[in-house]
Design an enzyme around this catalytic site. Structure first.
Site, short mmCIF file in Angstrom:
data_model
loop_
_atom_site.label_atom_id
_atom_site.label_comp_id
_atom_site.label_asym_id
_atom_site.label_seq_id
_atom_site.Cartn_x
_atom_site.Cartn_y
_atom_site.Cartn_z
N HIS A 17 0.84 -1.21 0.00
CA HIS A 17 0.00 0.00 0.00
C HIS A 17 0.87 1.26 0.00
O HIS A 17 0.60 2.22 -0.72
CB HIS A 17 -0.88 0.05 1.26
CG HIS A 17 -1.90 -1.05 1.34
ND1 HIS A 17 -2.02 -1.87 2.44
CD2 HIS A 17 -2.86 -1.44 0.47
CE1 HIS A 17 -3.02 -2.72 2.25
NE2 HIS A 17 -3.54 -2.49 1.06
N LYS A 41 -15.75 -6.74 5.82
CA LYS A 41 -14.74 -7.74 6.16
C LYS A 41 -14.44 -7.82 7.66
O LYS A 41 -13.49 -8.48 8.05
CB LYS A 41 -13.44 -7.42 5.41
CG LYS A 41 -13.61 -7.50 3.90
CD LYS A 41 -12.30 -7.14 3.22
CE LYS A 41 -12.44 -7.16 1.70
NZ LYS A 41 -11.24 -6.63 1.03
N ARG A 90 -1.62 -6.36 -8.02
CA ARG A 90 -0.48 -7.20 -7.69
C ARG A 90 -0.28 -8.30 -8.72
O ARG A 90 0.82 -8.59 -9.14
CB ARG A 90 -0.68 -7.87 -6.32
CG ARG A 90 -0.52 -6.93 -5.17
CD ARG A 90 -1.00 -7.56 -3.92
NE ARG A 90 -2.43 -7.86 -4.04
CZ ARG A 90 -3.24 -8.14 -3.04
NH1 ARG A 90 -2.76 -8.21 -1.83
NH2 ARG A 90 -4.52 -8.39 -3.23
N SER A 128 -2.66 -7.51 3.30
CA SER A 128 -2.97 -7.37 4.73
C SER A 128 -3.42 -8.72 5.29
O SER A 128 -3.07 -9.08 6.42
CB SER A 128 -4.08 -6.35 4.94
OG SER A 128 -3.72 -5.12 4.42
O1 PNS Z 1 -8.57 -2.77 0.20
P1 PNS Z 1 -9.78 -3.39 -0.43
O2 PNS Z 1 -10.62 -4.08 0.61
O3 PNS Z 1 -9.46 -4.28 -1.59
O4 PNS Z 1 -10.63 -2.15 -1.00
C1 PNS Z 1 -11.88 -2.35 -1.60
C2 PNS Z 1 -12.63 -1.01 -1.74
C3 PNS Z 1 -12.74 -0.30 -0.41
C4 PNS Z 1 -11.90 -0.13 -2.72
C5 PNS Z 1 -14.04 -1.35 -2.33
O5 PNS Z 1 -14.65 -2.33 -1.54
C6 PNS Z 1 -14.92 -0.12 -2.38
O6 PNS Z 1 -14.75 0.74 -3.21
N1 PNS Z 1 -15.87 -0.06 -1.44
C7 PNS Z 1 -16.77 1.06 -1.30
C8 PNS Z 1 -18.14 0.69 -1.88
C9 PNS Z 1 -18.16 0.91 -3.37
O7 PNS Z 1 -17.82 1.97 -3.87
N2 PNS Z 1 -18.59 -0.12 -4.12
C10 PNS Z 1 -18.72 0.00 -5.56
C11 PNS Z 1 -17.53 -0.50 -6.30
S1 PNS Z 1 -17.70 -2.23 -6.49
#
Ligand code: PNS
Length: 164
Positions: A17, A41, A90, A128
């Site tokens: 990150h 999560k 990744r 993570s």
């Molecule tokens: O670090 P992560 O868990 O891979 O991040 C995922 C994240 C937070 C980017 C994604 O879950 C997200 O954008 N969540 C907010 C809800 C949203 O916007 N959903 C629509 C896109 S699918």
């Protein structure tokens, strides 16, 4: 002035990150890292703790700020007047999910583009989730995150064990 948001769970942040944040800070005028509050999560760290960890780890990068957020990433982008959402890629296994997310975000907000940064090879295996797994079994975490984050992870796990 181009602002990028970098949304994620960051539970907790890893070298992967931090690598993406640092590189995004070179390409964009301002990078707003968004720490998702309502993650499905059940995060190990509270959103305040995750924000705090990232603030300390990025304090030397002047054009990076860390904020918690709730709801949609595209709304977070708009609230911060960002034109770009940054995500790290990744491996090919990330791609399907990331593409779907980017396409969904594009439908929701056609004026916000997603830019992928390929994670540096040395951190390609780092996540993570894997870091927490290694921590749980007492493995060496020095390749996963800086010492302050490893320390926070150990303290959190100790706290949890004491509660059991
Ligand atoms: O670090 P992560 O868990 O891979 O991040 C995922 C994240 C937070 C980017 C994604 O879950 C997200 O954008 N969540 C907010 C809800 C949203 O916007 N959903 C629509 C896109 S699918």
């Amino acid at each position: 002035m181009v602002t990028a948001v970098y949304p994620g769970s960051f539970d907790p942040a890893t070298y992967g990150h931090l690598d993406v944040i640092r590189r995004a800070s070179v390409s964009f005028d301002r990078v707003v890292v968004g720490v998702l509050h309502n993650s499905a999560k059940s995060p190990l760290f509270s959103v305040e703790e995750r924000v705090n960890i990232l603030e300390k780890a990025t304090k030397d990068i002047p054009n990076v700020i860390i904020k918690p957020f709730n709801g949609l990433s595209v709304n977070f982008a708009k609230e911060n007047e960002a034109q770009v959402i940054v995500r790290g890629l990744r491996a090919v296994t990330d791609f399907e999910y990331e593409l779907q997310m980017a396409q969904t975000n594009r439908v929701l907000a056609p004026d916000v583009d997603t830019v992928f940064l390929t994670t540096s090879l040395e951190y390609a295996y780092v996540s993570s989730t894997i870091m927490k797994e290694v921590a749980r079994f007492g493995g060496d975490l020095s390749n996963f995150a800086p010492p302050e984050i490893i320390q926070a992870l150990h303290s959190k796990m100790q706290e949890q064990n004491e509660e059991k």
